[in-house]
Motif scaffolding. Structure first.
Motif, PDB file in Angstrom:
ATOM      1  N   PRO A  77       1.135  -3.821  -1.432  1.00  0.00           N
ATOM      2  CA  PRO A  77       0.162  -4.462  -2.301  1.00  0.00           C
ATOM      3  C   PRO A  77      -0.784  -3.561  -3.075  1.00  0.00           C
ATOM      4  N   SER A  78      -1.247  -2.495  -2.477  1.00  0.00           N
ATOM      5  CA  SER A  78      -2.238  -1.717  -3.217  1.00  0.00           C
ATOM      6  C   SER A  78      -1.866  -0.240  -3.351  1.00  0.00           C
ATOM      7  N   ASP A  95      -7.666  -3.246   3.333  1.00  0.00           N
ATOM      8  CA  ASP A  95      -7.010  -4.142   2.387  1.00  0.00           C
ATOM      9  C   ASP A  95      -5.695  -4.708   2.899  1.00  0.00           C
ATOM     10  N   ASP A  96      -5.452  -5.946   2.501  1.00  0.00           N
ATOM     11  CA  ASP A  96      -4.148  -6.617   2.570  1.00  0.00           C
ATOM     12  C   ASP A  96      -3.851  -7.363   3.868  1.00  0.00           C
ATOM     13  N   HIS A 102      -8.541 -11.729  -0.981  1.00  0.00           N
ATOM     14  CA  HIS A 102      -7.757 -10.746  -1.752  1.00  0.00           C
ATOM     15  C   HIS A 102      -6.651 -11.512  -2.494  1.00  0.00           C
ATOM     16  N   HIS A 141      -1.698 -11.629  -4.022  1.00  0.00           N
ATOM     17  CA  HIS A 141      -1.882 -10.286  -4.566  1.00  0.00           C
ATOM     18  C   HIS A 141      -1.484 -10.195  -6.039  1.00  0.00           C
ATOM     19  N   SER A 193      -5.121  -4.333  -6.210  1.00  0.00           N
ATOM     20  CA  SER A 193      -4.866  -3.083  -6.935  1.00  0.00           C
ATOM     21  C   SER A 193      -6.009  -2.718  -7.877  1.00  0.00           C
TER      22      SER A 193
HETATM   23 ZN    ZN Z   1      -4.324  -4.998  -1.926  1.00  0.00          ZN
END
Ligand code: ZN
Length: 334
Positions: free
Chosen positions: A68-69, A166-167, A221, A225, A262
């Motif tokens: 995802p990021s 994150d995520d 988040h 995504h 992101s």
């Molecule tokens: Zn992310």
């Protein structure tokens, strides 16, 4: 609620900078400012090329689950002002250097790709980083505490720091959470709500609930995504409101903060697009939002664009300290 308090002239900030303003750390920070711009430009290009959409499909590989990021950007751009320069008990007069760190995976599984390696901090490195923060006098605060301090002058510890993850990966629960708890630290975890429990790589609602009950903070988040720079506005609104509603329903508490997937539109969007998305985030009922801009400074005039410092895998403790403009470990016996 989110009144943009007028800032006092920068002089008020500058006046209090002198005692620590010329330290070696800040000299190093100045040097980083000079070299940082070109590196960030290059990293942005790499990140965009390696940005496959995440999927909750349990059959997908760990690499895809980790996607995802993928915005590797190892060198942040610290700004040469002290932290904290504000008078405790007052709203922030202007931009302040205040570290919000951004983590992804915490685990010791050997990474299979360069991207995976950049997103994964080993358990040993993570423990070392937390121990350094404790030794150096940092206190973790939640985003709610931070915003209360910035906008209302609510008390903040001497050296506040926000740790974000994150995520919603499973290792946030199995690895990051116990390491934080062991040291009395808290973290803010950004959740992709449609992915919760959808694959082994992601946390379940039960795990997220247990962390909330232990004092951890959850942020939205989005649902899946999405890239908020490129998505249609109706999709953006849906991603913002439905993810917030899902978190609030499962956790039975207000969700006040949003983390841009992101970092978009703050990586490649125009200022006009950024303003549009910020307005939609505000209209969805969030109090604030975090980018992935790899900067140390937080500007009270931009509650929907607080910055974060990325912690990449393989960063040694000296570089970790330098990236967040903290004291060098050897200088303070940490
Ligand atoms: Zn992310």
């Amino acid at each position: 609620m989110l009144t943009h308090r007028r800032t006092t002239p920068p002089i008020a900030v500058r006046r209090r900078t002198s005692p620590r303003g010329l330290s070696a750390v800040h000299a190093a920070a100045l040097a980083l400012v000079i070299t940082g711009a070109s590196l960030l430009a290059a990293c942005g290009a790499i990140g965009q090329g390696a940005d496959p959409s995440p999927s909750p499909d349990p059959t997908l590989s760990r690499t895809l689950a980790a996607s995802p990021s993928p915005t590797p950007a190892p060198t942040p751009v610290p700004t040469p002002s002290p932290s904290p320069p504000w008078i405790p008990g007052t709203p922030w007069p202007g931009p302040v250097n205040m570290p919000i760190l951004m983590y992804h995976h915490i685990n010791s599984t050997p990474p299979t790709t360069a991207l995976d390696a950049s997103l994964t901090v080993t358990d040993a490195d993570f423990a070392r980083q937390l121990d350094y923060l404790k030794c150096a006098g940092y206190t973790t605060v939640s985003l709610s505490q931070l915003y209360d301090g910035v906008y209302s002058g609510a008390p903040l510890p001497q050296k506040p720091i926000v740790l974000t993850f994150d995520d919603g990966y499973a290792d946030a629960f199995t690895n990051a959470f116990p390491a934080l708890q062991k040291r009395g630290f808290t973290g803010a975890f950004s959740i992709i709500t449609n992915f919760v429990g959808a694959a082994a790589a992601y946390m379940t609602w039960e795990q997220i609930g247990a962390m909330v009950n232990a004092g951890m903070e959850m942020t939205s988040h989005t649902l899946t995504h999405e890239d908020l720079n490129k998505s249609r506005d109706d999709i953006v609104r849906q991603q913002l409101t439905l993810s917030k509603a899902a978190l609030e329903e499962h956790l039975q508490r207000p969700i006040s903060f949003f983390v841009y997937p992101s970092g978009e539109p703050f990586r490649s969007g125009t200022p006009a697009r950024q303003a549009q998305v910020v307005q939609m985030v505000q209209e969805a009922g969030y109090r604030g939002a975090l980018t992935a801009s790899n900067k140390l400074q937080q500007d009270p005039r931009a509650p929907y664009a607080f910055n974060r410092i990325r912690v990449s895998g393989g960063v040694d403790i000296r570089k970790f300290a330098e990236n967040m403009a903290g004291p060098l470990p050897e200088k303070i016996g940490c």
